[in-house]
Design a protein around this motif. Structure first.
Motif, PDB file in Angstrom:
ATOM      1  N   PRO A 244      68.887   0.590 -50.189  1.00 19.59           N
ATOM      2  CA  PRO A 244      69.293  -0.466 -51.969  1.00 19.59           C
ATOM      3  C   PRO A 244      68.302  -1.716 -51.971  1.00 19.59           C
ATOM      4  O   PRO A 244      67.620  -2.094 -53.285  1.00 19.59           O
ATOM      5  CB  PRO A 244      70.206  -1.259 -51.306  1.00 19.59           C
ATOM      6  N   ASP A 245      66.839  -2.057 -51.082  1.00 19.91           N
ATOM      7  CA  ASP A 245      66.337  -3.251 -51.245  1.00 19.91           C
ATOM      8  C   ASP A 245      65.337  -3.154 -52.078  1.00 19.91           C
ATOM      9  O   ASP A 245      64.338  -3.258 -52.502  1.00 19.91           O
ATOM     10  CB  ASP A 245      65.985  -4.128 -49.783  1.00 19.91           C
ATOM     11  N   GLU A 246      64.684  -1.478 -52.224  1.00 17.15           N
ATOM     12  CA  GLU A 246      63.868  -0.737 -52.924  1.00 17.15           C
ATOM     13  C   GLU A 246      63.971  -1.195 -54.848  1.00 17.15           C
ATOM     14  O   GLU A 246      62.716  -1.302 -55.621  1.00 17.15           O
ATOM     15  CB  GLU A 246      63.780   0.740 -52.681  1.00 17.15           C
ATOM     16  N   TYR A 247      65.546  -1.408 -55.231  1.00 13.55           N
ATOM     17  CA  TYR A 247      65.588  -1.388 -56.337  1.00 13.55           C
ATOM     18  C   TYR A 247      66.211  -2.826 -56.968  1.00 13.55           C
ATOM     19  O   TYR A 247      65.447  -3.034 -58.183  1.00 13.55           O
ATOM     20  CB  TYR A 247      66.482  -0.686 -56.392  1.00 13.55           C
ATOM     21  N   ILE A 248      66.204  -3.316 -56.575  1.00 14.36           N
ATOM     22  CA  ILE A 248      66.002  -5.274 -55.898  1.00 14.36           C
ATOM     23  C   ILE A 248      64.877  -5.446 -57.039  1.00 14.36           C
ATOM     24  O   ILE A 248      64.865  -6.260 -57.918  1.00 14.36           O
ATOM     25  CB  ILE A 248      66.468  -6.105 -55.106  1.00 14.36           C
ATOM     26  N   PRO A 249      63.773  -5.602 -56.709  1.00 14.40           N
ATOM     27  CA  PRO A 249      62.171  -5.729 -58.004  1.00 14.40           C
ATOM     28  C   PRO A 249      62.540  -5.519 -59.440  1.00 14.40           C
ATOM     29  O   PRO A 249      62.366  -6.498 -60.000  1.00 14.40           O
ATOM     30  CB  PRO A 249      61.513  -5.907 -56.896  1.00 14.40           C
TER      31      PRO A 249
ATOM     32  N   THR B 138      62.610 -15.672 -57.845  1.00 10.22           N
ATOM     33  CA  THR B 138      62.655 -15.580 -56.799  1.00 10.22           C
ATOM     34  C   THR B 138      63.437 -16.083 -55.551  1.00 10.22           C
ATOM     35  O   THR B 138      63.719 -14.996 -54.921  1.00 10.22           O
ATOM     36  CB  THR B 138      60.754 -15.804 -56.611  1.00 10.22           C
ATOM     37  N   GLU B 139      64.048 -16.962 -55.524  1.00 11.54           N
ATOM     38  CA  GLU B 139      65.368 -17.137 -54.616  1.00 11.54           C
ATOM     39  C   GLU B 139      66.267 -16.560 -55.292  1.00 11.54           C
ATOM     40  O   GLU B 139      66.445 -16.467 -54.259  1.00 11.54           O
ATOM     41  CB  GLU B 139      65.558 -18.532 -55.178  1.00 11.54           C
TER      42      GLU B 139
ATOM     43  N   ARG C 258      67.231 -14.423 -52.067  1.00 10.49           N
ATOM     44  CA  ARG C 258      68.626 -14.283 -51.163  1.00 10.49           C
ATOM     45  C   ARG C 258      69.266 -12.918 -50.928  1.00 10.49           C
ATOM     46  O   ARG C 258      69.725 -12.048 -49.902  1.00 10.49           O
ATOM     47  CB  ARG C 258      69.382 -15.109 -51.676  1.00 10.49           C
ATOM     48  N   ALA C 259      68.830 -12.467 -51.994  1.00  9.76           N
ATOM     49  CA  ALA C 259      69.563 -10.873 -52.195  1.00  9.76           C
ATOM     50  C   ALA C 259      69.320  -9.166 -51.189  1.00  9.76           C
ATOM     51  O   ALA C 259      69.791  -8.944 -50.085  1.00  9.76           O
ATOM     52  CB  ALA C 259      69.536  -9.972 -53.826  1.00  9.76           C
TER      53      ALA C 259
ATOM     54  N   ALA D 224      73.012 -14.374 -57.170  1.00 12.35           N
ATOM     55  CA  ALA D 224      72.536 -15.708 -57.873  1.00 12.35           C
ATOM     56  C   ALA D 224      74.208 -16.830 -57.968  1.00 12.35           C
ATOM     57  O   ALA D 224      74.238 -18.063 -57.996  1.00 12.35           O
ATOM     58  CB  ALA D 224      73.205 -14.525 -59.201  1.00 12.35           C
ATOM     59  N   LEU D 225      75.400 -16.565 -57.507  1.00 11.29           N
ATOM     60  CA  LEU D 225      75.734 -16.779 -57.294  1.00 11.29           C
ATOM     61  C   LEU D 225      75.791 -18.113 -56.561  1.00 11.29           C
ATOM     62  O   LEU D 225      75.860 -18.685 -56.734  1.00 11.29           O
ATOM     63  CB  LEU D 225      77.520 -16.482 -56.639  1.00 11.29           C
ATOM     64  N   LEU D 226      75.511 -17.924 -54.870  1.00 10.42           N
ATOM     65  CA  LEU D 226      75.387 -17.937 -53.820  1.00 10.42           C
ATOM     66  C   LEU D 226      73.959 -19.604 -54.269  1.00 10.42           C
ATOM     67  O   LEU D 226      73.732 -20.662 -53.958  1.00 10.42           O
ATOM     68  CB  LEU D 226      74.266 -17.856 -53.035  1.00 10.42           C
ATOM     69  N   CYS D 227      72.396 -19.225 -55.256  1.00 14.44           N
ATOM     70  CA  CYS D 227      71.875 -20.113 -55.926  1.00 14.44           C
ATOM     71  C   CYS D 227      72.058 -20.480 -57.013  1.00 14.44           C
ATOM     72  O   CYS D 227      71.169 -21.943 -57.366  1.00 14.44           O
ATOM     73  CB  CYS D 227      71.210 -18.866 -55.971  1.00 14.44           C
ATOM     74  N   ASN D 228      73.635 -21.077 -57.496  1.00 10.17           N
ATOM     75  CA  ASN D 228      74.203 -21.279 -58.541  1.00 10.17           C
ATOM     76  C   ASN D 228      73.231 -20.606 -60.149  1.00 10.17           C
ATOM     77  O   ASN D 228      72.397 -21.946 -60.426  1.00 10.17           O
ATOM     78  CB  ASN D 228      74.451 -22.710 -58.418  1.00 10.17           C
TER      79      ASN D 228
END
Length: 234
Positions: A140-145, A163-164, A168-169, A198-202
């Motif tokens: 999953p982390d390979e898709y994030i960027p 970036t944040e 966090r993801a 995104a929710l956690l980082c507002n």
């Protein structure tokens, strides 16, 4: 101020970039290429340019496609679809996965290509089986960027938040037990982690479940269920 005149030159067009990549993927000029092989390599070049991936991915895809050509895998199959399949497998091997739907979109932009989306999946599976290619499972982390980039381009994720949210993801995925992730589509898990982050980082003012759903090509039902599961593990 630099006096280099090249800085005033317009950027290369996609056609020019495709030709450049295509030339780098060909064997020695003295070796004559069959039309189908040449067409497939050019398709791979187009995929590399359109996805903005490193040439190394194209080189791996070209190697797979040449092997497919030598093993007569192309017989009875569409050349562009097999080339797209080779590119798809190469992105997995090089740990820079690209969604099949994105590759399909690129293929449909080519002249005389009208195969259904499922054809690419079938050819990828067939190519992997015939050539006995050890393709690692996508993480999953390979898709994030790439998803973060897509969301920025859509204007639903601010650059200053990107970036944040990305960091966090990735952290969320590391904190989540394998039992929660196993059996789920990696792209869906990645998109869900981004939404949860995104929710956690507002940073979700303009970011909706529909946005991440479209980027990952996953239903909003899956996003909603998975992001809640990720948050429950905190």
């Amino acid at each position: 101020m630099s006096s280099n005149s090249s800085s005033n030159q317009p950027p290369e067009s996609n056609n020019t970039q495709t030709q450049s990549v295509f030339e780098s993927l060909q064997p020695a000029p003295a070796q004559e290429l069959a039309d189908s092989l040449r067409r497939g390599l050019r398709t791979i070049s187009t995929c590399v340019v359109q996805t903005e991936l490193p040439t190394s991915v194209g080189e791996t895809a070209a190697m797979l496609f040449r092997n497919a050509h030598q093993n007569e895998v192309l017989q009875g199959r569409n050349t562009n679809s097999v080339a797209g399949a080779a590119f798809h497998l190469a992105t997995r091997i090089e740990h820079t996965p690209v969604k099949k739907s994105e590759i399909h979109t690129i293929l449909t932009s080519l002249p005389e290509y009208s195969r259904p989306k499922q054809q690419l999946a079938r050819d990828s599976k067939h190519l992997q089986k015939v050539l006995e290619i050890p393709v690692p499972s996508a993480s999953p982390d390979e898709y994030i960027p790439s998803f973060i980039t897509d969301l920025q381009e859509r204007g639903v994720l601010k650059k200053e938040d990107a970036t944040e949210v990305e960091t966090r993801a990735v952290e969320l995925l590391k904190e989540t037990p394998d039992t929660v992730i196993t059996g789920k589509a990696p792209s869906g898990v990645a998109a869900s982690a981004i939404y949860a982050a995104a929710l956690l980082c507002n940073a979700n003012k303009n970011l909706t479940q529909d946005d991440v759903s479209e980027v990952a090509d996953i239903s909003t039902v899956t996003i909603r269920k998975t992001y809640q599961e990720l948050l429950e593990e905190l």
